[in-house]
Scaffold this active site. Structure first.
Site, PDB file in Angstrom:
ATOM      1  N   PRO A  17       0.847  -1.205   0.000  1.00 31.02           N
ATOM      2  CG  PRO A  17       0.103  -0.955   2.201  1.00 31.02           C
ATOM      3  CD  PRO A  17       0.836  -1.897   1.295  1.00 31.02           C
ATOM      4  CG  MET A  18       3.593   2.257  -1.696  1.00 29.31           C
ATOM      5  SD  MET A  18       4.823   2.051  -3.012  1.00 29.31           S
ATOM      6  CE  MET A  18       3.882   1.029  -4.163  1.00 29.31           C
ATOM      7  CB  CYS A 102       2.268   5.471   7.547  1.00 31.94           C
ATOM      8  SG  CYS A 102       2.599   7.006   6.655  1.00 31.94           S
ATOM      9  CE  LYS A 143       3.778  -2.503   4.332  1.00 32.40           C
ATOM     10  NZ  LYS A 143       4.666  -1.420   4.793  1.00 32.40           N
ATOM     11  N   GLY A 219      10.651  -4.493   2.301  1.00 36.81           N
ATOM     12  CA  GLY A 219      11.782  -3.591   2.423  1.00 36.81           C
ATOM     13  C   GLY A 219      12.920  -3.921   1.480  1.00 36.81           C
ATOM     14  CG  ASP A 220      15.884  -1.829   1.096  1.00 32.75           C
ATOM     15  OD1 ASP A 220      15.138  -0.859   0.861  1.00 32.75           O
ATOM     16  OD2 ASP A 220      16.827  -1.784   1.913  1.00 32.75           O
ATOM     17  N   GLY A 242       7.252  -2.372  -2.590  1.00 36.21           N
ATOM     18  CA  GLY A 242       6.706  -1.027  -2.635  1.00 36.21           C
ATOM     19  C   GLY A 242       7.391  -0.142  -3.648  1.00 36.21           C
ATOM     20  NE  ARG A 243      11.249   2.875  -0.522  1.00 42.71           N
ATOM     21  CZ  ARG A 243      12.464   3.039  -0.024  1.00 42.71           C
ATOM     22  NH1 ARG A 243      13.104   4.179  -0.203  1.00 42.71           N
ATOM     23  NH2 ARG A 243      13.057   2.057   0.647  1.00 42.71           N
TER      24      ARG A 243
END
Length: 348
Positions: A17-18, A102, A143, A219-220, A242-243
Site C-alpha cells: 500500500p502506497m 507509515c 502492517k 523492504g528493499d 513497494g518503491r
C-alpha cells in the site's frame, strides 16, 4: 500461503500500500503483471467515519484486481473499528489491513501509523477492536515496522551485541488479538526509508515457534534475486514490494521469470498513463486528461527503463512538465529507440 480463506499460492509477491500510488488503475496493472495480491492506498479512519468523499473514492474496487486488501489507519479504537465496517460495506475487500507502519510526520507524528509503535498497548486495543467488529467476515491483518527507533545492542551473554527489536515480542501480542497475517517492514520509524532494510529480525519473528500466522516481509526488494533470498534465507511466507514498482510495475513479471523487452516495458508505461486518466474520468472530475497526467508523470519519469540514457535530465524535466497525453506519449516515443535499440540506441 493463505490469509484466512484467501489462497495466494506458493511464495506470493504482493504490491505494498502506497499513498498517491496504489490507486485502482495501478493495482490492476500490477495484478496483470503478476502481483498475487494488491493493497489500496491507506485511508484515514476518521475521514471514513465522517464520510469524506475523497476517502470513500479510495475504496473503489473491481473484480479484476481481486484479491485486494484495503488498508486503514487511525489512533482511536472505536473510530478504526467503525471505519472497518464502512470498508466492508463499501468495498467488500478480500483482506482488511491496519496501518501501523507509515512513518511520515503527518501520520506518525499524530500518533497513528508507525507512531503507535510508541504505544504497543494502544496498538493491540485498536487491533482487537477491529477484529471484534469485522473479523468474522474478513481476515484482518497488520502492517508495521521493526520498532520506533534503533534499540541499543543487547549486553546479555552470548548475544554478540545483537539488537532486539520491539516487533520480536509485539508480533505474538498482535497474533493474540486475532489477526490473520503480519507484514513487517525491515526499518524503524526513525530510519524512515534511509539505509538498508534489516531482514534478520523479520526472520527471527518467522522462526518463533509460537508464531502461527503468515509473516510477510517488506523492504528493499527490487529484484528476483532479493526476492528469492527473502524466501530462502529468512523463511517468510510472502514478500511485499513497494518503491521498486515506481515506473516498473513489470517487476512482478520479472520475479516470476518472465522477460519483458524494453519495447514492451515502454508500452506498459503508456498503459499506466491511460489507466490514470481513465480513473479520473470515471470519478467524474473535470480536466481528466490533465489530472491523470499530473498524477502519473512523476512515476514514469522515475522509471529505471531510462537509466543509462546520456543527457536524460532535460527529457525527464519535459516528462514532469507534460500536461497532455499527446505530449507525454511524444516524449516516450522519442525515448523508444534509445531504450529499444536502433541507430541511436544506448548499450546498457
Amino acid at each position: 500461503m493463505k490469509i484466512g480463506p484467501v489462497d495466494l499460492g506458493p511464495r506470493p509477491v504482493l504490491l505494498a500500500p502506497m499513498e498517491d500510488v496504489t490507486d485502482i488503475g495501478f493495482r490492476l496493472l500490477c495484478r496483470r503483471m503478476g502481483a498475487a495480491m494488491v493493497y489500496s492506498e491507506f485511508v484515514a479512519a476518521d475521514a471514513l467515519v465522517r464520510l469524506v468523499n475523497k476517502s470513500l473514492q479510495k475504496l473503489r474496487v473491481c473484480d479484476e484486481e481481486r484479491p485486494v486488501a484495503i488498508q486503514i489507519y487511525g489512533k482511536d479504537p472505536g473510530a478504526v473499528a467503525e471505519a472497518a465496517e464502512i470498508v466492508l460495506e463499501q468495498a467488500h475487500p478480500d483482506v482488511l489491513d491496519i496501518n501501523f507502519g507509515c512513518p511520515v510526520k503527518r501520520v506518525a507524528g499524530k500518533g497513528a501509523g508507525a507512531g503507535l509503535l510508541q504505544d504497543p498497548d494502544l496498538m493491540c486495543r485498536i487491533t482487537r477492536a477491529v477484529v471484534d467488529r469485522v473479523g468474522d467476515r474478513v481476515p484482518v491483518t497488520v502492517k508495521t515496522r521493526l520498532d520506533w527507533t534503533l534499540p541499543l545492542p543487547s549486553r546479555e551473554e552470548g548475544s554478540e551485541g545483537q539488537r532486539t527489536f520491539l516487533i520480536e515480542s509485539l508480533a505474538e501480542r498482535l497474533q493474540d488479538q486475532g489477526i490473520s497475517a503480519l507484514t513487517i517492514h525491515g526499518r524503524t520509524r526513525s530510519q524512515m526509508y534511509t539505509g538498508e532494510a534489516d531482514w534478520a529480525p523479520i526472520g527471527r519473528v518467522k522462526a518463533n515457534p509460537r508464531i502461527r500466522i503468515p509473516i510477510i516481509g517488506n523492504g528493499d526488494i527490487d529484484s528476483a534475486g532479493r526476492c528469492r533470498e527473502a524466501f530462502e534465507r529468512y523463511g517468510v511466507d510472502a514478500v511485499m514490494i513497494g518503491r521498486a514498482t515506481f515506473g516498473r510495475p513489470w517487476i512482478f513479471a520479472e520475479i516470476k521469470g518472465q522477460t519483458l523487452t524494453p519495447d514492451e516495458q515502454l508500452d506498459v508505461l503508456k498503459q499506466q498513463a491511460l489507466a490514470s486518466i481513465r480513473l479520473v474520468d470515471e470519478q467524474g472530475k473535470d480536466n481528466a486528461e490533465y489530472r491523470g497526467i499530473l498524477h502519473v508523470r512523476r512515476h514514469l519519469a522515475a522509471s529505471p527503463l531510462f537509466k543509462g540514457i546520456p543527457n536524460f535530465r532535460q527529457t525527464r524535466i519535459e516528462m514532469l512538465r507534460a500536461e497532455s497525453l499527446d505530449a507525454l506519449f511524444e516524449i516516450l516515443e522519442r525515448c523508444r529507440p534509445l531504450v529499444c535499440g536502433g541507430d541511436d540506441a544506448v548499450n546498457f
